[in-house]
Design a protein around this motif. Structure first.
Motif: not given
Length: 389
Positions: A222-229
């Motif tokens: 979830r955190m890595l997905g948000l980082r992609l932005g």
């Protein structure tokens, strides 16, 4: 303050780094078959095991012997349930060792993934340079600590510069400690001093639970997905097949970036049956945008996702149907239950353009040459070779 203790961590000799980290008089060196320093010690009264690369020895590169020593220490830490301290200051894999280093890194990645998924506490204390396979080692740990001048990336600064990443200074700023720590999570920026690193290690040890660390893979995704932005480079790999029916293909001769790796990890999770992966990818991305996102972390996340399936009893067979190299090979081959290479498949240390920018000697192309089918199995790069159709 003692002059040694006041010295910067990232420029201190490896012996001084080790001496500063542990309870006074508690450390003892263990036998090593490589250039690594192996030790047991106590921190805040708790036993730990430690592995340190020595940047004074050929930039701390990881060869087959270093990988074997690391595997042995990871296994010992798991068997004794002892926290593992990784002091990493390394230019990455010994690229002039040719294909053998890929087999050694694959075996090391398997050991690290198993330890991580078993909840073994591991902390990575980073020195000046952490590239390639060494960066994946760092992201297998549950926490990373580094200084502002630490540079941490899947690809080294000169490779990224030559790939169009801008000036060398701009590239180093993008992959330095100040940029890395902004992502939060398990990243921690320290003052570049031996006391600061020693205090960080002591705090980490004192905060450890009595049992294994919890599984945080889903929250990490979830955190890595948000980082992609909206700023991430677009995916370049093509995915096909039916994961729910046990097949997934990743092809297009792409260079796998952060978005590709995260999509790959999500697709792997879509089935609860044995899975066959077919891969034809040139290697990992050299795009600075992917390195801004910390590509190494995305690749290790993919590896953990695949390996977690294996731990749950869902076999994952990797079929190398074309070309593969670099971090994507280490991640997926290290995580899979078994690796098979098709007659038309090949594994290389790095894409030749990257290798040529690092190794300027005439043997650069030779060390990256395709191997005979029997060599892949003998070196542990693959387990089997498919018969020609």
């Amino acid at each position: 303050m003692n002059a040694v203790l006041a010295a910067p961590f990232t420029s201190a000799p490896v012996a001084d780094r080790l001496a500063a980290l542990f309870d006074a008089g508690s450390d003892s060196l263990l036998p090593a078959e490589s250039g690594l320093r192996l030790a047991r010690a106590t921190v805040a009264g708790r036993p730990v095991l430690a592995v340190a690369t020595d940047p004074a020895l050929d930039k701390g590169v990881l060869g087959s012997a270093e990988c074997a020593d690391l595997r042995r220490m990871v296994r010992r830490a798991r068997q004794t349930q002892t926290p593992l301290v990784l002091l990493i200051d390394s230019a990455g894999a010994r690229l002039d060792a040719g294909l053998a280093i890929q087999g050694a890194l694959r075996a090391l990645m398997t050991e690290l993934l198993d330890a991580s998924l078993a909840g073994l506490p591991m902390i990575a204390l980073l020195g000046r340079n952490v590239f390639g396979g060494a960066s994946m080692l760092a992201f297998a740990a549950s926490q990373r600590c580094y200084a502002p001048d630490t540079v941490l990336a899947m690809s080294g600064p000169r490779v990224l510069e030559s790939a169009g990443g801008g000036s060398l200074a701009a590239v180093r700023d993008a992959i330095g400690g100040l940029a890395r720590c902004r992502h939060g999570g398990a990243e921690r920026l320290l003052d570049d001093s031996l006391p600061a690193y020693a205090a960080a290690l002591r705090d980490w040890v004192q905060e450890l639970p009595t049992g294994p660390l919890p599984d945080t893979l889903d929250e990490e995704r979830r955190m890595l997905g948000l980082r992609l932005g909206e700023t991430a480079p677009p995916p370049t790999a093509r995915f096909a097949g039916r994961p729910e029916q046990g097949t997934l293909r990743c092809g297009g001769r792409a260079c796998v970036g952060a978005a590709d790796a995260l999509q790959f990890a999500a697709l792997v999770e879509q089935t609860q049956t044995p899975l066959e992966l077919w891969i034809d990818c040139a290697g990992h991305s050299l795009h600075l945008g992917d390195e801004n996102l910390i590509l190494s972390q995305y690749l290790v996340h993919l590896a953990r996702s695949v390996r977690r399936r294996v731990h749950r009893g869902q076999a994952v067979r990797l079929r190398i149907a074309g070309e593969i190299s670099g971090g994507i090979y280490i991640a997926v081959a290290g995580a899979a239950s078994s690796v098979d290479i098709a007659p038309e498949g090949s594994v290389r240390t790095l894409p030749q353009t990257s290798l040529s920018s690092i190794l300027t000697r005439p043997d650069a192309a030779i060390s990256n040459a395709c191997a005979a089918a029997s060599d892949y199995v003998e070196l542990g790069v693959a387990d089997t070779v498919s018969a020609p159709v």
